[in-house]
Each structure stands twice: as structure tokens, then as C-alpha cells.
Design a protein around this motif. Structure first.
Motif, PDB file in Angstrom:
ATOM      1  N   LEU A   1      73.880  33.481  62.101  1.00 26.47           N
ATOM      2  CA  LEU A   1      72.525  32.937  62.170  1.00 26.47           C
ATOM      3  C   LEU A   1      72.227  32.049  60.965  1.00 26.47           C
ATOM      4  CD1 LEU A   1      69.724  32.798  63.475  1.00 26.47           C
ATOM      5  CD2 LEU A   1      69.114  34.861  62.195  1.00 26.47           C
ATOM      6  N   ILE A   2      72.532  32.527  59.770  1.00 32.91           N
ATOM      7  CA  ILE A   2      72.239  31.757  58.560  1.00 32.91           C
ATOM      8  C   ILE A   2      73.029  30.452  58.547  1.00 32.91           C
ATOM      9  CG2 ILE A   2      72.462  31.754  56.045  1.00 32.91           C
ATOM     10  CD1 ILE A   2      71.906  34.790  56.148  1.00 32.91           C
ATOM     11  N   GLN A   3      74.298  30.513  58.919  1.00 30.35           N
ATOM     12  CA  GLN A   3      75.126  29.303  58.903  1.00 30.35           C
ATOM     13  C   GLN A   3      74.699  28.318  59.987  1.00 30.35           C
ATOM     14  OE1 GLN A   3      79.138  30.740  59.128  1.00 30.35           O
ATOM     15  NE2 GLN A   3      79.170  31.424  57.002  1.00 30.35           N
ATOM     16  N   LEU A   4      74.325  28.814  61.158  1.00 32.70           N
ATOM     17  CA  LEU A   4      73.856  27.921  62.217  1.00 32.70           C
ATOM     18  C   LEU A   4      72.558  27.236  61.815  1.00 32.70           C
ATOM     19  CD1 LEU A   4      74.590  30.058  65.412  1.00 32.70           C
ATOM     20  CD2 LEU A   4      75.711  27.917  64.767  1.00 32.70           C
ATOM     21  N   VAL A   5      71.639  27.976  61.211  1.00 40.50           N
ATOM     22  CA  VAL A   5      70.380  27.378  60.761  1.00 40.50           C
ATOM     23  C   VAL A   5      70.649  26.334  59.688  1.00 40.50           C
ATOM     24  CG1 VAL A   5      68.244  27.860  59.496  1.00 40.50           C
ATOM     25  CG2 VAL A   5      68.923  29.332  61.391  1.00 40.50           C
ATOM     26  N   SER A   6      71.543  26.649  58.746  1.00 35.94           N
ATOM     27  CA  SER A   6      71.881  25.686  57.703  1.00 35.94           C
ATOM     28  C   SER A   6      72.475  24.410  58.293  1.00 35.94           C
ATOM     29  CB  SER A   6      72.865  26.323  56.715  1.00 35.94           C
ATOM     30  OG  SER A   6      73.260  25.398  55.731  1.00 35.94           O
ATOM     31  N   THR A   7      73.367  24.557  59.277  1.00 36.87           N
ATOM     32  CA  THR A   7      73.979  23.383  59.894  1.00 36.87           C
ATOM     33  C   THR A   7      72.953  22.575  60.693  1.00 36.87           C
ATOM     34  OG1 THR A   7      76.071  24.588  60.057  1.00 36.87           O
ATOM     35  CG2 THR A   7      75.862  22.600  61.383  1.00 36.87           C
ATOM     36  N   LEU A   8      72.037  23.254  61.360  1.00 35.98           N
ATOM     37  CA  LEU A   8      70.993  22.544  62.099  1.00 35.98           C
ATOM     38  C   LEU A   8      70.061  21.794  61.149  1.00 35.98           C
ATOM     39  CD1 LEU A   8      70.209  25.198  64.840  1.00 35.98           C
ATOM     40  CD2 LEU A   8      70.978  22.863  65.250  1.00 35.98           C
ATOM     41  N   LEU A   9      69.789  22.358  59.975  1.00 42.31           N
ATOM     42  CA  LEU A   9      68.985  21.638  58.988  1.00 42.31           C
ATOM     43  C   LEU A   9      69.734  20.403  58.478  1.00 42.31           C
ATOM     44  CD1 LEU A   9      67.501  24.605  56.916  1.00 42.31           C
ATOM     45  CD2 LEU A   9      66.289  23.118  58.520  1.00 42.31           C
ATOM     46  N   TYR A  10      71.044  20.538  58.336  1.00 37.47           N
ATOM     47  CA  TYR A  10      71.876  19.382  57.957  1.00 37.47           C
ATOM     48  C   TYR A  10      71.793  18.288  59.025  1.00 37.47           C
ATOM     49  CZ  TYR A  10      76.325  16.832  58.218  1.00 37.47           C
ATOM     50  OH  TYR A  10      77.279  15.866  58.366  1.00 37.47           O
ATOM     51  N   ILE A  11      71.927  18.674  60.298  1.00 35.92           N
ATOM     52  CA  ILE A  11      71.830  17.707  61.394  1.00 35.92           C
ATOM     53  C   ILE A  11      70.434  17.091  61.430  1.00 35.92           C
ATOM     54  CG2 ILE A  11      71.853  17.478  63.909  1.00 35.92           C
ATOM     55  CD1 ILE A  11      74.053  19.609  63.964  1.00 35.92           C
TER      56      ILE A  11
ATOM     57  N   GLY B   1      62.721  27.059  51.943  1.00 28.49           N
ATOM     58  CA  GLY B   1      61.832  27.950  52.678  1.00 28.49           C
ATOM     59  C   GLY B   1      62.449  28.458  53.973  1.00 28.49           C
ATOM     60  N   ILE B   2      63.086  27.569  54.736  1.00 29.91           N
ATOM     61  CA  ILE B   2      63.679  27.979  56.014  1.00 29.91           C
ATOM     62  C   ILE B   2      64.881  28.895  55.795  1.00 29.91           C
ATOM     63  CG2 ILE B   2      64.832  27.150  58.101  1.00 29.91           C
ATOM     64  CD1 ILE B   2      63.060  24.704  58.018  1.00 29.91           C
ATOM     65  N   LEU B   3      65.717  28.567  54.805  1.00 28.15           N
ATOM     66  CA  LEU B   3      66.869  29.432  54.524  1.00 28.15           C
ATOM     67  C   LEU B   3      66.416  30.789  54.006  1.00 28.15           C
ATOM     68  CD1 LEU B   3      69.412  26.955  52.878  1.00 28.15           C
ATOM     69  CD2 LEU B   3      69.431  27.876  55.204  1.00 28.15           C
ATOM     70  N   LEU B   4      65.367  30.810  53.183  1.00 31.60           N
ATOM     71  CA  LEU B   4      64.837  32.089  52.692  1.00 31.60           C
ATOM     72  C   LEU B   4      64.258  32.906  53.836  1.00 31.60           C
ATOM     73  CD1 LEU B   4      64.166  33.878  50.241  1.00 31.60           C
ATOM     74  CD2 LEU B   4      61.976  32.671  50.077  1.00 31.60           C
ATOM     75  N   LEU B   5      63.517  32.249  54.727  1.00 28.52           N
ATOM     76  CA  LEU B   5      62.967  32.941  55.888  1.00 28.52           C
ATOM     77  C   LEU B   5      64.082  33.490  56.774  1.00 28.52           C
ATOM     78  CD1 LEU B   5      60.593  33.694  57.741  1.00 28.52           C
ATOM     79  CD2 LEU B   5      60.766  31.400  58.752  1.00 28.52           C
ATOM     80  N   THR B   6      65.124  32.710  56.975  1.00 29.18           N
ATOM     81  CA  THR B   6      66.244  33.150  57.810  1.00 29.18           C
ATOM     82  C   THR B   6      66.964  34.335  57.183  1.00 29.18           C
ATOM     83  OG1 THR B   6      66.536  30.865  58.531  1.00 29.18           O
ATOM     84  CG2 THR B   6      68.332  32.397  58.994  1.00 29.18           C
ATOM     85  N   GLY B   7      67.212  34.250  55.871  1.00 33.96           N
ATOM     86  CA  GLY B   7      67.839  35.386  55.193  1.00 33.96           C
ATOM     87  C   GLY B   7      66.984  36.638  55.267  1.00 33.96           C
ATOM     88  N   GLY B   8      65.664  36.475  55.125  1.00 33.81           N
ATOM     89  CA  GLY B   8      64.770  37.627  55.240  1.00 33.81           C
ATOM     90  C   GLY B   8      64.780  38.220  56.645  1.00 33.81           C
ATOM     91  N   MET B   9      64.779  37.353  57.658  1.00 39.96           N
ATOM     92  CA  MET B   9      64.839  37.841  59.039  1.00 39.96           C
ATOM     93  C   MET B   9      66.134  38.614  59.284  1.00 39.96           C
ATOM     94  SD  MET B   9      63.448  34.441  61.013  1.00 39.96           S
ATOM     95  CE  MET B   9      64.209  34.968  62.554  1.00 39.96           C
ATOM     96  N   ALA B  10      67.253  38.074  58.790  1.00 34.84           N
ATOM     97  CA  ALA B  10      68.537  38.746  58.979  1.00 34.84           C
ATOM     98  C   ALA B  10      68.559  40.091  58.268  1.00 34.84           C
ATOM     99  CB  ALA B  10      69.668  37.858  58.471  1.00 34.84           C
ATOM    100  N   ALA B  11      68.001  40.138  57.054  1.00 33.98           N
ATOM    101  CA  ALA B  11      67.997  41.387  56.293  1.00 33.98           C
ATOM    102  C   ALA B  11      67.123  42.437  56.969  1.00 33.98           C
ATOM    103  CB  ALA B  11      67.518  41.125  54.868  1.00 33.98           C
ATOM    104  N   VAL B  12      65.917  42.043  57.382  1.00 33.31           N
ATOM    105  CA  VAL B  12      65.006  42.993  58.026  1.00 33.31           C
ATOM    106  C   VAL B  12      65.567  43.452  59.367  1.00 33.31           C
ATOM    107  CG1 VAL B  12      62.718  43.252  59.060  1.00 33.31           C
ATOM    108  CG2 VAL B  12      62.970  42.108  56.856  1.00 33.31           C
ATOM    109  N   GLY B  13      66.121  42.517  60.146  1.00 29.51           N
ATOM    110  CA  GLY B  13      66.717  42.895  61.429  1.00 29.51           C
ATOM    111  C   GLY B  13      67.869  43.861  61.255  1.00 29.51           C
ATOM    112  N   GLY B  14      68.735  43.603  60.280  1.00 30.80           N
ATOM    113  CA  GLY B  14      69.842  44.516  60.025  1.00 30.80           C
ATOM    114  C   GLY B  14      69.367  45.873  59.584  1.00 30.80           C
ATOM    115  N   TRP B  15      68.320  45.900  58.760  1.00 26.62           N
ATOM    116  CA  TRP B  15      67.768  47.174  58.284  1.00 26.62           C
ATOM    117  C   TRP B  15      67.181  47.976  59.444  1.00 26.62           C
ATOM    118  CZ3 TRP B  15      62.419  48.714  57.536  1.00 26.62           C
ATOM    119  CH2 TRP B  15      62.289  49.894  56.829  1.00 26.62           C
ATOM    120  N   ILE B  16      66.469  47.304  60.348  1.00 31.99           N
ATOM    121  CA  ILE B  16      65.867  47.997  61.495  1.00 31.99           C
ATOM    122  C   ILE B  16      66.949  48.580  62.406  1.00 31.99           C
ATOM    123  CG2 ILE B  16      64.541  47.639  63.617  1.00 31.99           C
ATOM    124  CD1 ILE B  16      62.838  45.623  62.082  1.00 31.99           C
ATOM    125  N   VAL B  17      68.014  47.805  62.629  1.00 25.69           N
ATOM    126  CA  VAL B  17      69.095  48.280  63.487  1.00 25.69           C
ATOM    127  C   VAL B  17      69.776  49.511  62.900  1.00 25.69           C
ATOM    128  CG1 VAL B  17      71.383  47.682  64.383  1.00 25.69           C
ATOM    129  CG2 VAL B  17      69.516  46.043  64.570  1.00 25.69           C
TER     130      VAL B  17
END
Length: 331
Positions: A301-311, A223-239
Motif C-alpha cells: 500500500l505505501i509503495q503503491l501510494v508513493s508511486t501514484l504520487l510520483y505519477i 502528508g499523504i505518505l504519513l496518512l498512509t503509514g498511519g492507516m497501515a499501522a492502525v489497520g495492522g494493529w486492529i487485525v
């Protein structure tokens, strides 16, 4: 940068964005340098490919009746260059996957680091991350290859009029089963790059560690990785929306309905874009730069979130928070 305790969703994102803000130079410097090397290598590979078949190319384009014998050296050269670039891309992507855990290793303890230190540490762990990537692709390729083999077999049977009526439905149901399986595998091994870097683990060990840590927390991780990927995709699209409206518009009045366009593609391109030609090149360069920046931000962003979930999973299950607290106290 993060509380040394089980992390909620807010703490995960706060840690990711705080790391980006505080270590932007080291993080994006290393990632940008890696992509620059990849771009230079790709240009060099295709330039060498062209130089190796330059004479064959001139023979082919001036031939009255081109043959496969004329085109085959060019095709082989392009394919070899493409394979080389794909292998280099895989290597550089593994390096990029190692950069974020290296930076976060310092950020968690609040330690300073440098571009050179991040660069050396990330390249040192790149072979292990590359192994993780290859093994993950291999595991995913097995069910995907099975699905495509069945699909191709079905097409062959349909052509031969020997396919049972239920075969298309069975292949469709198999596809519905393979998609969740692939998703489960991707999420189950999503911590492997972090384990390969932060634990200096080999590829197989990193995959096993990821599987154990994700087990029992699969849906939360997904769920968190999907949310992060969605945020990155929407943010990139808006930019990138303003770039769509800023694109130079071609002139549709350059030719009438009965006019024949020139045979030369360059002349046609110049006539259609006219005075906007210089602005078009500026727009294309700007688009490439913006796209590159967006991709770097999304990847980090995606890799940092993934690593923080690992920690977070190690804090919850292995008491990593106490070890980190002691390490932070002895800096």
C-alpha cells in the motif's frame, strides 16, 4: 486504473486499492517469493554458522571456566552470519520496492501481466533501487552520525566533569533540528525507487528526479505518505488485536511460592504451559503468518501510494497523462 489527470487524494487511494485487488496474485506472489527466498537464505546462513562452530559450542557449554578463546569462534561465526543476512535483507527489500512500481506500470494502462514478467522486471531494476537505498541511507547517516558523535562527546565530558552547563541543552536542540532534516531527506527522495524502475534511471539520476518532483509539493507528499503509514499501522494493529486475546495462557499454579523450578528450561516450559503447549505452537505459527500478511499489505500500500504520487507529479508538471493516454490507446 487511475484517471490520466492530476490525482486527488481519493483517486490516489482508489488507484492503490484497485491495483491491489486486480493484481494481487502478481503483486503478492512476487513479494512473497522474495521474502521466502530471504527466509531460506537466513536459515541457511545461520545453519552453516552453527555447523562451522558446532565443536566449539560443545566445548564452551561443557567448560568449567569458559574463556574468550573458546567463545570467540562462535561470536565471529554469528556476526558473519548476521552481516550476510542483513546484506541479503537489504537486497530483498530493494526488490520489494521495485515490485509495486512494476505492477503499477501495467495497472495504469490497464494491461495484463504475469508473475514471471513482474519477477523479471523487478529483479532487473533491483540493482538501481539498491543503489538508491544505499545513497539515501548514506545521506541520512551523515546528520545522524554527527548527532551521536556530539552526544557521545558530551557523555565523555560529563564523566570528566569538563562539560559546560549549556552543552546538554545544545545537544537536545541539535537533535530537534536533525529530526526535521532527516524527515525532509526521506520525503524528498521518496520517489527515487519509482523513478529507478519506471524511467530505468540509475541511482543518482533517480535521486535527482525525486528531488525535483517533490520540490514544491513536499508538504502534500509528506502528508499523504504519513496518512498512509498511519492507516497501515492502525489497520495492522486492529487485525492483530484478536491474536493478543487468543494467546494460550501459562499456568501459574505449576509451582508453589517456595518451589524451586527445574534447571532444565524445556521442562520448566512444559510444566508452565502444560496442555496448552500444542496450542502455543499453533498460535506462534498463526501469529507469524498474520504478521507477514499484514506487513506485505502495508508495504504494498505505501509503495503503491508513493508511486501514484510520483505519477501524479509527472502528470502535473510534464504532461505524462497525454503520453499515457496515447500508450493506452495503442495497446
Amino acid at each position: 486504473m487511475i484517471p490520466l489527470a492530476p490525482l486527488g487524494l481519493g483517486a490516489v487511494y482508489n488507484g492503490a486499492f484497485s491495483t491491489i485487488g486486480r493484481y494481487a496474485r502478481q503483486l503478492f506472489g512476487a513479494m512473497g517469493a522474495g521474502l521466502t527466498l530471504l527466509f531460506a537464505a537466513a536459515v541457511g546462513a545461520f545453519a552453516l554458522a552453527y555447523l562451522s562452530v558446532e565443536d566449539d559450542w560443545h566445548v564452551l557449554i561443557h567448560a568449567d571456566e569458559p574463556t574468550w578463546a573458546m567463545a570467540s569462534p562462535i561470536v565471529v561465526s554469528v556476526v558473519v552470519a548476521y552481516v550476510v543476512v542483513m546484506l541479503l535483507t537489504l537486497l530483498v527489500n530493494s526488490f520489494l520496492s521495485a515490485v509495486s512500481p512494476v505492477v503499477l506500470e501495467h495497472a495504469v494502462l490497464g494491461r495484463r501481466t504475469t508473475f514471471a514478467a513482474v519477477w523479471r522486471r523487478a529483479w532487473a531494476r533491483t540493482p538501481s533501487v539498491l543503489g538508491v537505498t544505499l545513497f539515501t541511507y548514506l545521506l541520512i547517516a551523515v546528520p545522524v552520525a554527527l548527532f551521536f558523535l556530539l552526544w557521545i562527546s558530551l557523555i565523555a565530558l560529563l564523566v570528566a566533569d569538563q562539560s559546560p552547563l549549556m552543552a546538554p541543552g545544545l545537544v537536545f536542540l541539535l537533535g530537534l533540528l536533525i529530526l526535521p532534516l532527516v524527515t525532509w531527506l526521506v520525503v524528498s527522495f521518496s520517489f527515487a525507487p519509482s523513478a529507478a524502475v519506471l524511467e530505468s534511471a540509475g541511482p543518482i539520476t533517480a535521486l535527482k528526479r525525486s528531488f525535483r518532483l517533490v520540490r514544491g509539493a513536499w508538504w502534500r507528499t509528506f502528508g499523504i505518505l504519513l496518512l498512509t503509514g498511519g492507516m497501515a499501522a492502525v489497520g495492522g494493529w486492529i487485525v492483530q488485536i484478536p491474536l493478543l486475546f487468543a494467546a494460550p495462557q501459562p499456568s501459574y499454579d505449576a509451582y508453589g511460592p517456595y518451589d524451586e523450578p527445574p534447571a532444565d528450561a524445556g521442562e520448566f516450559f512444559t510444566d508452565v504451559y502444560g496442555d496448552a503447549l500444542s496450542g502455543l505452537w499453533t498460535y506462534l505459527v498463526l501469529t507469524v503468518i498474520v504478521t507477514l500478511v499484514v506487513q506485505l499489505l502495508a508495504t504494498a500500500l505505501i509503495q503503491l501510494v508513493s508511486t501514484l504520487l510520483y505519477i501524479d507529479q509527472r502528470i502535473r508538471r510534464e504532461g505524462l497523462g497525454e503520453s499515457l493516454a496515447r500508450a493506452a490507446g495503442h495497446q
